[in-house]
Design a protein around this motif. Sequence first.
Motif, PDB file in Angstrom:
ATOM      1  N   MET A   1      -6.354  12.033 -19.984  1.00 47.82           N
ATOM      2  CA  MET A   1      -5.163  12.037 -19.560  1.00 47.82           C
ATOM      3  C   MET A   1      -4.613  13.559 -18.926  1.00 47.82           C
ATOM      4  O   MET A   1      -4.754  14.072 -20.010  1.00 47.82           O
ATOM      5  N   LYS A   2      -4.462  13.402 -17.616  1.00 46.04           N
ATOM      6  CA  LYS A   2      -4.051  14.585 -17.362  1.00 46.04           C
ATOM      7  C   LYS A   2      -2.499  14.604 -17.156  1.00 46.04           C
ATOM      8  O   LYS A   2      -1.727  13.481 -17.014  1.00 46.04           O
ATOM      9  N   GLN A   3      -2.011  15.915 -17.402  1.00 52.32           N
ATOM     10  CA  GLN A   3      -0.783  15.864 -17.550  1.00 52.32           C
ATOM     11  C   GLN A   3       0.351  15.637 -16.408  1.00 52.32           C
ATOM     12  O   GLN A   3       1.428  15.087 -16.228  1.00 52.32           O
ATOM     13  N   TYR A   4      -0.153  15.888 -15.084  1.00 54.45           N
ATOM     14  CA  TYR A   4       0.349  15.831 -13.874  1.00 54.45           C
ATOM     15  C   TYR A   4      -0.389  15.004 -12.852  1.00 54.45           C
ATOM     16  O   TYR A   4      -1.779  15.082 -13.063  1.00 54.45           O
ATOM     17  N   ASP A   5       0.163  14.261 -11.946  1.00 57.74           N
ATOM     18  CA  ASP A   5      -0.374  13.716 -10.987  1.00 57.74           C
ATOM     19  C   ASP A   5      -0.693  14.853  -9.904  1.00 57.74           C
ATOM     20  O   ASP A   5      -1.596  14.713  -9.148  1.00 57.74           O
ATOM     21  N   VAL A   6       0.206  15.619  -9.513  1.00 60.86           N
ATOM     22  CA  VAL A   6       0.140  16.552  -8.510  1.00 60.86           C
ATOM     23  C   VAL A   6       0.799  17.842  -8.937  1.00 60.86           C
ATOM     24  O   VAL A   6       1.667  17.908  -9.426  1.00 60.86           O
ATOM     25  N   ILE A   7       0.044  18.865  -8.602  1.00 58.05           N
ATOM     26  CA  ILE A   7       0.583  20.390  -8.662  1.00 58.05           C
ATOM     27  C   ILE A   7       0.917  20.732  -7.259  1.00 58.05           C
ATOM     28  O   ILE A   7       0.168  20.644  -6.377  1.00 58.05           O
ATOM     29  N   ALA A   8       2.231  20.917  -6.923  1.00 60.06           N
ATOM     30  CA  ALA A   8       2.464  21.584  -5.485  1.00 60.06           C
ATOM     31  C   ALA A   8       2.415  23.039  -5.698  1.00 60.06           C
ATOM     32  O   ALA A   8       3.251  23.586  -6.303  1.00 60.06           O
ATOM     33  N   LEU A   9       1.373  23.462  -4.804  1.00 61.98           N
ATOM     34  CA  LEU A   9       1.363  24.896  -5.068  1.00 61.98           C
ATOM     35  C   LEU A   9       2.047  25.634  -3.478  1.00 61.98           C
ATOM     36  O   LEU A   9       1.354  25.172  -2.528  1.00 61.98           O
ATOM     37  N   GLY A  10       3.107  26.373  -3.665  1.00 61.92           N
ATOM     38  CA  GLY A  10       3.604  26.814  -2.349  1.00 61.92           C
ATOM     39  C   GLY A  10       4.810  27.640  -2.426  1.00 61.92           C
ATOM     40  O   GLY A  10       5.089  28.358  -3.367  1.00 61.92           O
ATOM     41  N   GLU A  11       5.446  27.667  -1.266  1.00 60.47           N
ATOM     42  CA  GLU A  11       6.609  28.807  -1.290  1.00 60.47           C
ATOM     43  C   GLU A  11       7.825  28.335  -2.034  1.00 60.47           C
ATOM     44  O   GLU A  11       8.115  26.859  -1.671  1.00 60.47           O
ATOM     45  N   LEU A  12       8.640  28.938  -2.294  1.00 58.34           N
ATOM     46  CA  LEU A  12       9.833  28.696  -2.998  1.00 58.34           C
ATOM     47  C   LEU A  12      10.906  29.731  -2.403  1.00 58.34           C
ATOM     48  O   LEU A  12      10.858  30.921  -2.500  1.00 58.34           O
ATOM     49  N   ASN A  13      12.061  29.177  -1.927  1.00 57.44           N
ATOM     50  CA  ASN A  13      13.119  30.061  -1.491  1.00 57.44           C
ATOM     51  C   ASN A  13      14.449  29.338  -1.400  1.00 57.44           C
ATOM     52  O   ASN A  13      14.560  28.564  -1.684  1.00 57.44           O
ATOM     53  N   VAL A  14      15.650  30.317  -1.365  1.00 57.03           N
ATOM     54  CA  VAL A  14      16.888  29.693  -1.216  1.00 57.03           C
ATOM     55  C   VAL A  14      17.146  29.410   0.459  1.00 57.03           C
ATOM     56  O   VAL A  14      17.005  30.555   1.160  1.00 57.03           O
ATOM     57  N   ASP A  15      18.030  28.634   0.829  1.00 61.39           N
ATOM     58  CA  ASP A  15      18.711  28.598   2.271  1.00 61.39           C
ATOM     59  C   ASP A  15      20.160  28.854   2.147  1.00 61.39           C
ATOM     60  O   ASP A  15      20.950  28.150   1.350  1.00 61.39           O
ATOM     61  N   LEU A  16      20.670  29.678   2.864  1.00 62.75           N
ATOM     62  CA  LEU A  16      21.983  29.981   2.956  1.00 62.75           C
ATOM     63  C   LEU A  16      22.216  29.493   4.680  1.00 62.75           C
ATOM     64  O   LEU A  16      21.872  30.345   5.420  1.00 62.75           O
ATOM     65  N   ILE A  17      22.686  28.388   4.460  1.00 59.56           N
ATOM     66  CA  ILE A  17      23.014  27.849   5.809  1.00 59.56           C
ATOM     67  C   ILE A  17      24.480  28.199   6.261  1.00 59.56           C
ATOM     68  O   ILE A  17      25.536  27.814   5.850  1.00 59.56           O
ATOM     69  N   LEU A  18      24.576  28.715   7.399  1.00 64.22           N
ATOM     70  CA  LEU A  18      26.016  28.894   8.085  1.00 64.22           C
ATOM     71  C   LEU A  18      26.147  28.251   9.116  1.00 64.22           C
ATOM     72  O   LEU A  18      25.391  27.878  10.058  1.00 64.22           O
ATOM     73  N   ASN A  19      27.168  27.246   9.042  1.00 62.66           N
ATOM     74  CA  ASN A  19      27.459  26.593  10.149  1.00 62.66           C
ATOM     75  C   ASN A  19      28.800  26.883  10.864  1.00 62.66           C
ATOM     76  O   ASN A  19      29.762  27.468  10.356  1.00 62.66           O
ATOM     77  N   GLN A  20      29.044  26.386  11.997  1.00 65.00           N
ATOM     78  CA  GLN A  20      30.494  26.355  12.775  1.00 65.00           C
ATOM     79  C   GLN A  20      30.565  27.856  12.888  1.00 65.00           C
ATOM     80  O   GLN A  20      31.800  28.526  12.553  1.00 65.00           O
ATOM     81  N   ILE A  21      29.587  28.592  13.679  1.00 65.94           N
ATOM     82  CA  ILE A  21      29.618  30.064  13.645  1.00 65.94           C
ATOM     83  C   ILE A  21      30.205  30.376  15.007  1.00 65.94           C
ATOM     84  O   ILE A  21      30.152  29.674  16.001  1.00 65.94           O
ATOM     85  N   GLU A  22      31.418  31.389  14.922  1.00 68.67           N
ATOM     86  CA  GLU A  22      32.053  31.692  16.111  1.00 68.67           C
ATOM     87  C   GLU A  22      31.191  32.744  17.076  1.00 68.67           C
ATOM     88  O   GLU A  22      31.585  34.032  16.487  1.00 68.67           O
ATOM     89  N   GLY A  23      30.642  32.352  17.916  1.00 71.39           N
ATOM     90  CA  GLY A  23      29.540  33.040  18.684  1.00 71.39           C
ATOM     91  C   GLY A  23      28.108  33.419  18.258  1.00 71.39           C
ATOM     92  O   GLY A  23      27.843  32.700  16.971  1.00 71.39           O
ATOM     93  N   GLU A  24      27.301  34.357  18.606  1.00 70.10           N
ATOM     94  CA  GLU A  24      26.107  34.786  18.214  1.00 70.10           C
ATOM     95  C   GLU A  24      26.152  36.015  17.446  1.00 70.10           C
ATOM     96  O   GLU A  24      26.981  36.813  17.956  1.00 70.10           O
ATOM     97  N   PRO A  25      25.143  36.368  16.471  1.00 73.84           N
ATOM     98  CA  PRO A  25      25.400  37.436  16.033  1.00 73.84           C
ATOM     99  C   PRO A  25      25.155  38.720  16.896  1.00 73.84           C
ATOM    100  O   PRO A  25      24.157  38.540  17.952  1.00 73.84           O
ATOM    101  N   GLU A  26      25.868  39.710  16.785  1.00 74.10           N
ATOM    102  CA  GLU A  26      25.780  41.020  17.651  1.00 74.10           C
ATOM    103  C   GLU A  26      25.746  42.147  16.859  1.00 74.10           C
ATOM    104  O   GLU A  26      26.539  42.305  15.926  1.00 74.10           O
ATOM    105  N   ILE A  27      24.711  43.119  17.000  1.00 73.50           N
ATOM    106  CA  ILE A  27      24.691  44.377  16.336  1.00 73.50           C
ATOM    107  C   ILE A  27      26.020  45.093  16.340  1.00 73.50           C
ATOM    108  O   ILE A  27      26.642  45.356  17.617  1.00 73.50           O
ATOM    109  N   GLY A  28      26.660  45.589  15.211  1.00 73.69           N
ATOM    110  CA  GLY A  28      27.655  46.456  15.239  1.00 73.69           C
ATOM    111  C   GLY A  28      28.882  45.654  15.236  1.00 73.69           C
ATOM    112  O   GLY A  28      30.207  46.094  15.430  1.00 73.69           O
ATOM    113  N   LYS A  29      28.888  44.181  15.069  1.00 78.62           N
ATOM    114  CA  LYS A  29      30.115  43.477  15.166  1.00 78.62           C
ATOM    115  C   LYS A  29      29.976  42.478  13.944  1.00 78.62           C
ATOM    116  O   LYS A  29      29.073  42.413  13.359  1.00 78.62           O
ATOM    117  N   GLU A  30      31.006  41.974  13.544  1.00 74.60           N
ATOM    118  CA  GLU A  30      31.449  41.026  12.508  1.00 74.60           C
ATOM    119  C   GLU A  30      31.948  39.831  13.049  1.00 74.60           C
ATOM    120  O   GLU A  30      33.061  39.798  13.791  1.00 74.60           O
TER     121      GLU A  30
END
Length: 312
Positions: A1-30
Motif C-alpha cells: 500500500m502506497k501512502q499517496y495517490d499523487v504527489i504534486a511536484l511544482g511551484e508554490l507562491n502567494v498571490d496579492l491581488i489588488l482590485n479596483q485600482i485607480e489608474g495604472e502603475p507609474e514610476i515615481g507615483k503612488e
Amino acid sequence: MKQYDVIALGELNVDLILNQIEGEPEIGKEKFAKQMTLTLGSSTAIFAANAAALGTKVAFCGMIGNDSFGQLVESSLEAKKVDTRLLIHTDKFATGATICMSYGEDRANLTYPGAMEEMSLDDIDPAIFKETKHVHISSIFMQSGVRKDLKKILELCKENGVTTSLDTQWDPAETWQLDYKEVLPLVDVFLPNEKELKYLTHSETLDEAIEKIMPYINAAVIKQGSKGSLLLKKDGTCTHVKPFLNEHVVDAIGAGDSFNSGFVSKFVEGASLEESQRYGNMTGAVNTTAAGGTGAFTSREAVEAKGHELGW
Ligand SMILES: Nc1ncnc2c1ncn2[C@@H]1O[C@H](COP(=O)(O)OP(=O)(O)O)[C@@H](O)[C@H]1O
Ligand SMILES: [Mg+2]
C-alpha cells in the motif's frame, strides 16, 4: 500500500491581488487600490487542492521559505486537505509571491519566484518516489531547478513504478527550452494546452505540433479551452471530446489545472485514458462556474452534481 495517490511536484507562491485600482502603475507615483486579497497562488496548488477535493490522496512537494508567506502557503494547503509533509523549507530563499493588478478581465502580474525557482532534485528525498502511485509535475518553466533535473526525476519515477503526468504551463521567458523528444517518452500523460504545445514544438498549426510530438508520446491530452480537448495515443489515434459547455463562465482561472485534477484523479483510480479525458473535461467545465481556481471544488459530490447540470 502506497501512502499517496499523487504527489504534486511544482511551484508554490502567494498571490496579492489588488482590485479596483485607480489608474495604472507609474514610476515615481503612488496610487490606491480599493480592494485587496492575499491568498494561496500557483497553478500546481490549484491542481492539488482540487484533486484532494475529489477524494484523491495528494501530497505536495514544493519549496517555501521560512517566512510568513510560507506559513500561509502551508496552512492553506492543509485547509484544502493536501498533505504538507513533503514540503521543503529553506532559509536561503523567500517564499515566492505574485502581485496581481486586476483591471476587469485583465491582469498585470509581477512575480518574485523565490524558493519555488530554486528547488532541484538535490532537495528532494528520493524515498518519496516509493510512497506514491503517481507524480504530477507542472509549471516547469517557473522552476529552473526542476527543469534541469526533469529527466532524472522522471527516470526515478519509472524505476519505482510510478506513473507520471506533465503540464508545462506557460514559459514566462517565452524561449520554450525543453527537449520534448527526450522528455516525452518518459511521461505517461502529457497535458499541455493548445497554445503551449504550438510554442513548445515551434509549430504554426496544431496539426503540425501533433505530428511532431506523436513519435515521442505515450499519451497526451491537449486542452482547448471552450473547444474541449484532444486525446492523442501512442498508436497514432487522435480523439476530440467536446466540452461540457458552460455558457455562463464566471472566470476561467485554473480551468486547465482543474482539468488536470479530474483527469489525474480518474487515471490513478485505474480508469481508461478516454474516461479520464471525459472526467477532466467535466472538472475543467465545472471550474468555470465559480470564481477563482478552487471555488467550485467543495466535494466530489458537488463537482459531479454541477457536472451533471452541464451534461456530463
Ligand atoms: N467555457 C467552458 N465550458 C466548458 N468547459 C471549459 C470551458 N473553458 C474551459 N473548459 C474546460 O477546461 C479545460 C481546460 O481549459 P484551458 O483553458 O484549455 O486550459 P488552460 O487553463 O491550461 O489554458 C478545457 O479543455 C475544457 O475541457
Ligand atoms: Mg494550463
